[in-house]
Design an enzyme around this catalytic site. Structure first.
Site, short mmCIF file in Angstrom:
data_model
loop_
_atom_site.label_atom_id
_atom_site.label_comp_id
_atom_site.label_asym_id
_atom_site.label_seq_id
_atom_site.Cartn_x
_atom_site.Cartn_y
_atom_site.Cartn_z
N LYS A 148 -18.39 -43.38 185.09
CA LYS A 148 -17.29 -42.97 184.49
C LYS A 148 -15.88 -43.16 185.15
CE LYS A 148 -20.37 -39.35 183.01
NZ LYS A 148 -21.40 -39.54 183.88
N ASP A 197 -27.53 -42.26 184.27
CA ASP A 197 -26.06 -41.88 184.07
C ASP A 197 -25.42 -41.22 185.43
OD1 ASP A 197 -23.53 -41.35 182.62
OD2 ASP A 197 -24.27 -39.30 183.37
N TYR A 250 -19.96 -37.07 190.85
CA TYR A 250 -21.07 -36.34 191.28
C TYR A 250 -21.41 -36.58 192.85
CZ TYR A 250 -21.79 -36.33 186.23
OH TYR A 250 -21.69 -36.23 184.77
#
Length: 340
Positions: A85, A54, A59
């Site tokens: 995401k 993930d 990030y």
């Protein structure tokens, strides 16, 4: 239970290993990671049998996605499950932002919130370029919670996401672009609100159903079972305190732990020590006993940390440990436990 055991995501055909790899550390969360350490961490995860990864644009402002793509492109694409995401698009900056940030030496990009229909599609397109891949399997709407936006702005962001990004995700799932859709946040209440309004396959819930916290048992998790929605459990160590224990400077929910949390963790640790079980082993295994939970996804900054996580997942835990935690009032009395 073996790390390589697989569970389905909702009612989809996607199956994930019961342990995944959470990609926030690969974005240089709190401290930079040398590229060779990042490669070693992902290689160790693959060697251990982890097949769910993930990540997110947030990030490291693209760094985590870039690193995963660089490493995983050498594997057969059907051999692993990948999620990212939407909710932020990245815009290049000319000068570094003046504000402090959790991601150190990150990509030279500024994250811009965009929960619109077009924004979600643009975000995924950007992610695929960074990953160097033509698809992801699971796509989450990211950070539509109070934790991120504050109590005043969160309702507007939530409404924008449900009327915009959610429709894009549904369309992309119908088109076959992605296989499963969900919401990734730090608050179970927001997940429950989204489940009440939309048809989601899964939720990436960070830190809210753990050895330390079980509030979602009262309404949200039963609703997930009823609706056939799965939980991916991020932050199973509650930002680190379930590894470090109740020591000075221990982190809970990304901040210094308050005294009541320190006291509760100290109690949990005492019970674990009495049974000769590392507290992180209990922390990883506990959430997986709930029928809604498909995978736990601790992060890892080095190969050694990833290998340690894999060891903890398979460490024997006696049934008496769970009984004692409940007896001490340190675990919800209705919480399913491994072996029950």
């Amino acid at each position: 239970m073996q790390l390589t055991d697989r569970r389905p995501i909702g009612r989809t055909d996607v199956e994930v290993t019961v342990m995944g790899f959470g990609g926030a550390p690969l974005g240089n969360l709190y401290a930079p990671i040398p590229d060779e350490d990042a490669r070693g961490a992902v290689a160790a995860a693959w060697e251990a049998g982890i097949r769910y990864y993930d990540t997110a644009p947030l990030y490291g402002y693209g760094l985590s996605e870039h690193r995963f793509g660089e490493i995983l492109r050498g594997q057969k694409r059907d051999g692993f499950v990948l999620s990212t995401k939407v909710g932020r698009v990245l815009r290049p900056w000319r000068e570094p932002p003046a504000h402090d940030d959790k991601f150190v030496d990150a990509g030279p990009f500024e994250p811009i919130y965009d929960y619109t229909r077009d924004g979600a599609r643009r975000s995924l397109e950007q992610s695929l370029h960074r990953l160097g891949m033509n698809r992801v399997d699971v796509l989450f709407i990211h950070d539509i919670d109070i934790f991120t936006h504050g109590a005043n702005q969160q309702p507007d962001m939530f409404r924008q996401a449900l009327s915009g990004a959610y429709l894009a995700l549904r369309e992309m799932k119908d088109e076959g672009t992605i296989a499963a859709i969900g919401v990734g946040v730090n608050e179970w209440e927001v997940c429950e609100a989204a489940l009440d309004e939309g048809d989601f396959d899964c939720f990436l819930l960070a830190g809210r159903y753990t050895l330390l916290e079980q509030k979602p048992l009262e309404s949200f998790l039963p609703k997930c079972v009823q609706r056939g929605a799965s939980i991916i459990l991020g932050g199973p160590y509650n930002s680190g305190i379930l590894v470090t224990g109740a020591v000075k400077g221990a982190t809970h929910n990304y901040e210094a732990a308050p005294q009541d949390i320190l006291d509760r963790v100290a109690g949990i640790q005492t019970v674990c020590q009495a049974h000769g079980v590392p507290m992180p082993a209990a922390a990883l295994q506990f959430p997986l006993a709930h029928p809604a939970v498909a995978s736990v996804i601790p992060g890892g900054r080095t190969a050694a940390e990833v290998t340690q996580n894999a060891t903890w997942l398979t460490t024997p835990v006696p049934a008496a440990l769970w009984t004692d935690l409940k007896g001490e009032g340190l675990l919800h009395p209705d919480a399913p436990v491994p072996g029950s």
